[in-house]
Design an enzyme around this catalytic site. Sequence first.
Site, mmCIF file in Angstrom:
data_model
loop_
_atom_site.group_PDB
_atom_site.id
_atom_site.type_symbol
_atom_site.label_atom_id
_atom_site.label_comp_id
_atom_site.label_asym_id
_atom_site.label_seq_id
_atom_site.Cartn_x
_atom_site.Cartn_y
_atom_site.Cartn_z
ATOM 1 N NE ARG A 237 -2.759 -1.563 3.398
ATOM 2 C CZ ARG A 237 -3.181 -2.754 3.824
ATOM 3 N NH1 ARG A 237 -3.883 -3.527 3.013
ATOM 4 N NH2 ARG A 237 -2.895 -3.193 5.032
ATOM 5 C CG PHE A 253 -11.338 -6.806 -5.873
ATOM 6 C CD1 PHE A 253 -12.418 -7.677 -5.978
ATOM 7 C CD2 PHE A 253 -10.549 -6.594 -7.000
ATOM 8 C CE1 PHE A 253 -12.703 -8.323 -7.174
ATOM 9 C CE2 PHE A 253 -10.825 -7.234 -8.202
ATOM 10 C CZ PHE A 253 -11.899 -8.104 -8.294
ATOM 11 C CG ASP A 275 -15.430 -4.592 -1.479
ATOM 12 O OD1 ASP A 275 -14.217 -4.867 -1.461
ATOM 13 O OD2 ASP A 275 -16.316 -5.368 -1.080
ATOM 14 C CG ASP A 331 -5.870 -6.380 -2.390
ATOM 15 O OD1 ASP A 331 -5.373 -7.520 -2.514
ATOM 16 O OD2 ASP A 331 -6.089 -5.853 -1.284
ATOM 17 C CB CYS A 371 -4.044 -12.859 -1.516
ATOM 18 S SG CYS A 371 -5.818 -13.026 -1.805
#
Length: 427
Positions: A237, A253, A275, A331, A371
């Site tokens: 970030r 996201f 989101d 993300d 991730c």
Amino acid sequence: MKQARPYPRAIVTRKAARSLAGGHPWVFEGEVLRLEPAPTDGRAAINGDVVDVFEENGTWQGAGLLSLESKIRVRIVTRNANDRVDEAFWRRRAQWAWAHRVSCMGTRALPGAAPDTRACRVIFSEADGFPGLVVDRYESVLVAQVGTVGMERLRDVVYPAVLDALAQAGERVDALFERNDSPARDKEGLPRRKGWWDGLPAPASSRVKVRENGLAFDVDIENSQKTGFFLDQKYNRRAVRELAAGRRVLDCFCHVGPFGLNAAAGGAELVRCVDVSQTALDLAAENARLNGLDGRVSFTCADVLDYLPELARDRSRLRAEGGPFDLIVLDPPAFTKSRGTVAHAQRGYREINYEALRLLPRGGYLATCSCSQHMTRDLLARAVAEAAHRANVQLKQVEERQQAPDHPILWGFPESHYLDFFVFQVV
């Protein structure tokens, strides 16, 4: 082994021994040939016990925690034959884990910001020698997740060990919340639950205000995803923040807004956070207000997989959302949690990166990540390269990053490497 050890024994295959010798800490169900009682007192192994692991030729391979209902039958905790896996053992481990955080993060805070260890992962499961245990710190509150029967049995030993390690370093902890509601517990035969650990007083609220990169966040440790906040992206970030000055940023996201707020704090002209969860967006909006950034951050509740193509098709919608954008952050949640769905996940990563690249002008930036441990660095890179080819653009790599160092990667254990992060410029 010359000395008699007080633990029951797991006799494993040669294949398992080779894997352990390579640094992998797991023995699988089919690799355990038999369990034998402890040589000192004849005690049989029970679920969650410490067991000594021997190859069938009699070579000692280490000691680990037994999980009788899991396909991962033994998780190694030490390869030192002099170790006794007692309370002092876990206290040493906790002290080493905290010392690592202080060493790698203690001096990296932005000027004027709190130390980065005020919000960080304290224990990262096997990578710190606590298989199945995660502990995150949010200021004076710890949040723990226990995913294995061995750690479940050791909670009242391990939690005080972690608290003591922090106390010895002068760090204050007032409460510990357990987020033991993960589906992973089902595989260990453990019930799901969440609530305050009774070893410390329970506060009135499960909302905690934390600071990361100098920004304040209102974190709901009881109801948000995982333990409440995604600490592993802390320095990624910051990388986005350093690129954001004067740019129009689309944060996809966004969850509770940490990428978008870092971009705004870095001087972005405008940030649009997207989101699918209105609950997450409400928290993101509150976080923007907490930091005085609400004038430059806007929010859209939408499924990113539909939203990005809509912007590409409808330029008036793009303008209404604040575009054109020249920095897009992707993300996404893990698109795969098993090897069997990797090909499907790779198509998903390729698609969202393609749609983002269609929106970016030449000179614009894309920050993108995965991730999932199964979506490896090379698979992600291939998906992005295929997306760029399909979008008819060329990418110049600016940075390649991973998870923050409070989520250490244990070599020989690829499962501990799960986050890969790229920043590209469109050229």
